[in-house]
Design a protein around this motif. Structure first.
Motif, mmCIF file in Angstrom:
data_model
loop_
_atom_site.group_PDB
_atom_site.id
_atom_site.type_symbol
_atom_site.label_atom_id
_atom_site.label_comp_id
_atom_site.label_asym_id
_atom_site.label_seq_id
_atom_site.Cartn_x
_atom_site.Cartn_y
_atom_site.Cartn_z
ATOM 1 N N LEU A 196 0.827 -1.210 0.000
ATOM 2 C CA LEU A 196 0.000 0.000 0.000
ATOM 3 C C LEU A 196 0.860 1.258 0.000
ATOM 4 O O LEU A 196 0.528 2.247 -0.660
ATOM 5 N N ALA A 197 1.978 1.205 0.734
ATOM 6 C CA ALA A 197 2.877 2.355 0.785
ATOM 7 C C ALA A 197 3.426 2.677 -0.603
ATOM 8 O O ALA A 197 3.440 3.830 -1.043
ATOM 9 N N ARG A 198 3.869 1.634 -1.316
ATOM 10 C CA ARG A 198 4.394 1.848 -2.665
ATOM 11 C C ARG A 198 3.299 2.267 -3.637
ATOM 12 O O ARG A 198 3.533 3.057 -4.564
ATOM 13 N N LEU A 199 2.118 1.765 -3.440
ATOM 14 C CA LEU A 199 0.993 2.150 -4.290
ATOM 15 C C LEU A 199 0.718 3.647 -4.173
ATOM 16 O O LEU A 199 0.543 4.346 -5.184
ATOM 17 N N VAL A 200 0.717 4.153 -2.939
ATOM 18 C CA VAL A 200 0.486 5.589 -2.722
ATOM 19 C C VAL A 200 1.621 6.412 -3.331
ATOM 20 O O VAL A 200 1.384 7.430 -3.985
ATOM 21 N N SER A 201 2.867 5.971 -3.135
ATOM 22 C CA SER A 201 4.013 6.727 -3.649
ATOM 23 C C SER A 201 4.030 6.731 -5.179
ATOM 24 O O SER A 201 4.379 7.742 -5.800
ATOM 25 N N GLN A 202 3.641 5.616 -5.804
ATOM 26 C CA GLN A 202 3.595 5.571 -7.266
ATOM 27 C C GLN A 202 2.457 6.439 -7.807
ATOM 28 O O GLN A 202 2.594 7.056 -8.870
ATOM 29 N N TRP A 203 1.369 6.477 -7.088
ATOM 30 C CA TRP A 203 0.264 7.370 -7.471
ATOM 31 C C TRP A 203 0.724 8.822 -7.406
ATOM 32 O O TRP A 203 0.450 9.614 -8.321
ATOM 33 N N ALA A 204 1.443 9.160 -6.351
ATOM 34 C CA ALA A 204 1.965 10.524 -6.205
ATOM 35 C C ALA A 204 2.951 10.836 -7.325
ATOM 36 O O ALA A 204 2.960 11.954 -7.871
ATOM 37 N N ARG A 205 3.788 9.866 -7.674
ATOM 38 C CA ARG A 205 4.752 10.064 -8.759
ATOM 39 C C ARG A 205 4.041 10.317 -10.083
ATOM 40 O O ARG A 205 4.448 11.177 -10.875
ATOM 41 N N PHE A 206 2.969 9.586 -10.316
ATOM 42 C CA PHE A 206 2.214 9.739 -11.558
ATOM 43 C C PHE A 206 1.621 11.141 -11.672
ATOM 44 O O PHE A 206 1.662 11.765 -12.734
ATOM 45 N N TRP A 207 1.096 11.658 -10.558
ATOM 46 C CA TRP A 207 0.402 12.946 -10.596
ATOM 47 C C TRP A 207 1.335 14.149 -10.459
ATOM 48 O O TRP A 207 0.995 15.238 -10.928
ATOM 49 N N THR A 208 2.478 13.974 -9.837
ATOM 50 C CA THR A 208 3.321 15.132 -9.533
ATOM 51 C C THR A 208 4.666 15.126 -10.257
ATOM 52 O O THR A 208 5.320 16.161 -10.337
ATOM 53 N N GLY A 209 5.119 13.944 -10.744
ATOM 54 C CA GLY A 209 6.457 13.851 -11.322
ATOM 55 C C GLY A 209 7.554 13.826 -10.278
ATOM 56 O O GLY A 209 8.731 13.947 -10.608
ATOM 57 N N ILE A 210 7.176 13.656 -9.011
ATOM 58 C CA ILE A 210 8.121 13.633 -7.891
ATOM 59 C C ILE A 210 8.071 12.248 -7.253
ATOM 60 O O ILE A 210 6.995 11.784 -6.851
ATOM 61 N N GLU A 211 9.220 11.592 -7.161
ATOM 62 C CA GLU A 211 9.266 10.235 -6.605
ATOM 63 C C GLU A 211 9.981 10.243 -5.254
ATOM 64 O O GLU A 211 11.184 10.460 -5.189
ATOM 65 N N ILE A 212 9.228 10.014 -4.200
ATOM 66 C CA ILE A 212 9.787 9.921 -2.851
ATOM 67 C C ILE A 212 9.478 8.520 -2.323
ATOM 68 O O ILE A 212 8.301 8.146 -2.187
ATOM 69 N N HIS A 213 10.516 7.749 -2.036
ATOM 70 C CA HIS A 213 10.293 6.395 -1.531
ATOM 71 C C HIS A 213 9.599 6.466 -0.173
ATOM 72 O O HIS A 213 9.907 7.330 0.652
ATOM 73 N N PRO A 214 8.639 5.568 0.076
ATOM 74 C CA PRO A 214 7.921 5.591 1.354
ATOM 75 C C PRO A 214 8.835 5.482 2.572
ATOM 76 O O PRO A 214 8.482 5.949 3.661
ATOM 77 N N GLY A 215 10.010 4.856 2.415
ATOM 78 C CA GLY A 215 10.914 4.695 3.552
ATOM 79 C C GLY A 215 11.704 5.940 3.886
ATOM 80 O O GLY A 215 12.302 6.028 4.969
ATOM 81 N N ALA A 216 11.756 6.916 2.988
ATOM 82 C CA ALA A 216 12.519 8.144 3.244
ATOM 83 C C ALA A 216 11.904 8.931 4.399
ATOM 84 O O ALA A 216 10.685 8.910 4.609
ATOM 85 N N THR A 217 12.764 9.629 5.135
ATOM 86 C CA THR A 217 12.313 10.452 6.257
ATOM 87 C C THR A 217 12.395 11.922 5.858
ATOM 88 O O THR A 217 13.464 12.407 5.484
#
Length: 217
Positions: free
Chosen positions: A52-73
């Motif tokens: 689910l964490a990766r699903l949310v991050s990939q959705w964000a990447r699709f909409w924003t062009g910004i990729e932040i791994h869920p594990g990053a702080t």
């Protein structure tokens, strides 16, 4: 959550002269959306809901062009200006009041295990296109110039420039390097070798002349 969002929008308003209102920033700034999506994905990641964490991050990447791994702080008041093409790796840590521009990568070199990505201190600015690669620290108040490739630690209050990056200033004072290359009058190493051989040959010729003179006497 309301306090966190208010701080975030206030940081954008303070740093972006084009921002007219917090409502506009909230609705139209992809950096804000990416940060809020990451807050959710990071929560899921910490609770071991990795898919689910990766699903949310990939959705964000699709909409924003910004990729932040869920594990990053990510710290508070994190400002992403423009944002397209930004990549932040799994073990990256970003402090408070950090500003980064488009095309920035906080990544790894592929040679490390465990902690693979950089730790960025507080009040750091990273210019567009910069690449920060490896598990080292970017000190508080540091500045990374546009398109710099940073492969080692940057001290607090330092400015790093170039490929690979070197420290150009610390706390506003220029850093002088004893071995700094003169970009105008660079000597070709082959020319230097030839010159040394010619000097050696001249010395041998002088010595041969001296020996001939001794034999004649």
């Amino acid at each position: 959550m309301f306090k966190y969002l208010s701080e975030l929008l206030g940081a954008y308003q303070a740093r972006d002269p084009a921002a007219r209102s917090k409502l506009e920033i909230f609705l139209l700034y992809p950096g804000v959306h990416a940060t809020l999506y990451h807050k959710l994905s990071h929560f899921l990641f910490r609770h071991r809901l990795f898919f689910l964490a990766r699903l949310v991050s990939q959705w964000a990447r699709f909409w924003t062009g910004i990729e932040i791994h869920p594990g990053a702080t990510i710290g508070r008041r994190f400002v992403i200006d423009h944002g397209m093409g930004i990549v932040i790796g799994e073990t990256a840590e970003v402090g408070d009041d950090v500003l980064i521009y488009q095309g920035v990568t906080l990544g790894g070199t592929g040679k490390d295990t465990g902690k693979r990505h950089p730790t960025v201190g507080n009040n750091v600015m990273i210019g567009s296109g910069a690449k920060v690669l490896g598990p080292f620290k970017i000190g508080d108040g540091a500045r990374i110039a546009a398109n710099a490739v940073v492969l080692q630690e940057v001290p607090p209050q330092a400015t790093a420039v170039g490929i690979p990056a070197r420290i150009a200033r610390i706390a506003g004072q220029k850093v002088n390097y004893a071995d700094e290359v003169d970009q105008i009058s660079v000597v070709d190493p082959r020319d230097k070798t030839i010159q040394q051989l010619e000097e050696r040959l001249s010395a041998l010729e002088r010595r041969a002349s001296e020996v001939d003179g001794e034999w004649e006497r």
